[in-house]
Design a protein around this motif. Structure first.
Motif, PDB file in Angstrom:
ATOM      1  N   UNK A 195      31.245   7.910 -10.528  1.00  0.00           N
ATOM      2  CA  UNK A 195      29.840   7.588 -10.799  1.00  0.00           C
ATOM      3  C   UNK A 195      29.307   8.420 -11.961  1.00  0.00           C
ATOM      4  N   UNK A 196      28.368   7.839 -12.678  1.00  0.00           N
ATOM      5  CA  UNK A 196      27.670   8.560 -13.743  1.00  0.00           C
ATOM      6  C   UNK A 196      26.205   8.162 -13.719  1.00  0.00           C
ATOM      7  N   UNK A 197      25.375   8.881 -14.468  1.00  0.00           N
ATOM      8  CA  UNK A 197      23.936   8.651 -14.429  1.00  0.00           C
ATOM      9  C   UNK A 197      23.393   8.398 -15.827  1.00  0.00           C
ATOM     10  N   UNK A 198      22.406   7.520 -15.906  1.00  0.00           N
ATOM     11  CA  UNK A 198      21.705   7.261 -17.164  1.00  0.00           C
ATOM     12  C   UNK A 198      20.204   7.311 -16.887  1.00  0.00           C
ATOM     13  N   UNK A 199      19.459   7.657 -17.919  1.00  0.00           N
ATOM     14  CA  UNK A 199      18.006   7.671 -17.804  1.00  0.00           C
ATOM     15  C   UNK A 199      17.448   6.421 -18.456  1.00  0.00           C
ATOM     16  N   UNK A 200      16.568   5.725 -17.735  1.00  0.00           N
ATOM     17  CA  UNK A 200      15.953   4.507 -18.258  1.00  0.00           C
ATOM     18  C   UNK A 200      14.655   4.870 -18.967  1.00  0.00           C
ATOM     19  N   UNK A 201      14.546   4.533 -20.238  1.00  0.00           N
ATOM     20  CA  UNK A 201      13.353   4.830 -21.015  1.00  0.00           C
ATOM     21  C   UNK A 201      12.685   3.530 -21.452  1.00  0.00           C
TER      22      UNK A 201
END
Length: 226
Positions: free
Chosen positions: A128-134
């Motif tokens: 798993x990895x994480x991204x920030x939604x802008x």
């Protein structure tokens, strides 16, 4: 699920299923004392958005389940009781920020600020990895600044969100409607009437979308920023 159950009852059930004391649960949520956990469980206070997201992340449960009790407690597997190979809270370094366009898509991830951010997230997927939604284009499903956990090895479940990358390099959050052997039927996040059918040949990858967490839960990743 009994209709007489309250939010507090479900919070207590989720905490106890993990074998956590109220003090340990508060520590997982980033709170200094157990008083907030106790008030929520006794129904003396209702969690706001930030606290609900913290609790859901700490316990590995769906926010919708906490509020209504009507959906599965969490996607992709059982609550973790410490068994190897099952759900764990993992420390994920953010892969970047997705600057979402008006159509809800993007091509590349941009660096987050500060550059090295990480977050503790509940996931059973070691990849798993994480991204920030802008940007606000996916609101209210995905809030501006929210951190989204992507689970490449989790099972895809109709009715849940997925991250689709097509062979032209475009990535986009969508809802999986139907999965056929040779194609996927997908719904738009912003417009539920939008319906897209993509063949497997048109898709570079399609990943399960896991927990969505507030940006306030992210901290500087000292292991990688040194």
């Amino acid at each position: 699920m009994s209709n007489e159950e309250t939010v507090g009852d479900r919070l207590r059930q989720a905490r106890q299923s993990l074998g956590l004391s109220q003090t340990a649960a508060a520590y997982r949520c980033g709170w200094e004392s157990q008083s907030r956990v106790s008030m929520y469980e006794r129904g003396q206070r209702s969690p706001d958005y930030d606290d609900l997201a913290r609790i859901a992340a700490a316990y590995g449960v769906r926010q919708e389940w906490v509020l209504t009790g009507e959906k599965p407690i969490r996607p992709g597997g059982p609550i973790d009781r410490g068994d190897p190979g099952t759900y764990h809270v993992r420390r994920l370094t953010l892969a970047g920020a997705a600057r979402v366009g008006a159509d809800g898509s993007w091509r590349t991830l941009e660096p987050t600020e500060p550059r090295e951010l990480a977050i503790n997230a509940p996931t059973g997927d070691p990849t798993a990895y994480a991204v920030q939604v802008c940007n606000h284009h996916l609101s209210p499903a995905f809030r501006d600044g929210e951190i989204v956990v992507i689970e490449p090895n989790e099972s895809l479940v109709p009715g849940e969100y997925v991250l689709v990358k097509t062979t032209d390099g475009v990535e986009r959050f969508m809802e999986l409607a139907i999965q056929h052997p040779d194609r996927y039927v997908l719904l738009g996040v912003r417009d539920a009437n939008e319906r897209v059918t993509l063949s497997r040949e048109e898709i570079e990858h399609i990943y399960h979308v896991g927990p969505r967490l507030p940006a306030s839960m992210a901290t500087v990743d000292t292991a990688n920023s040194a």
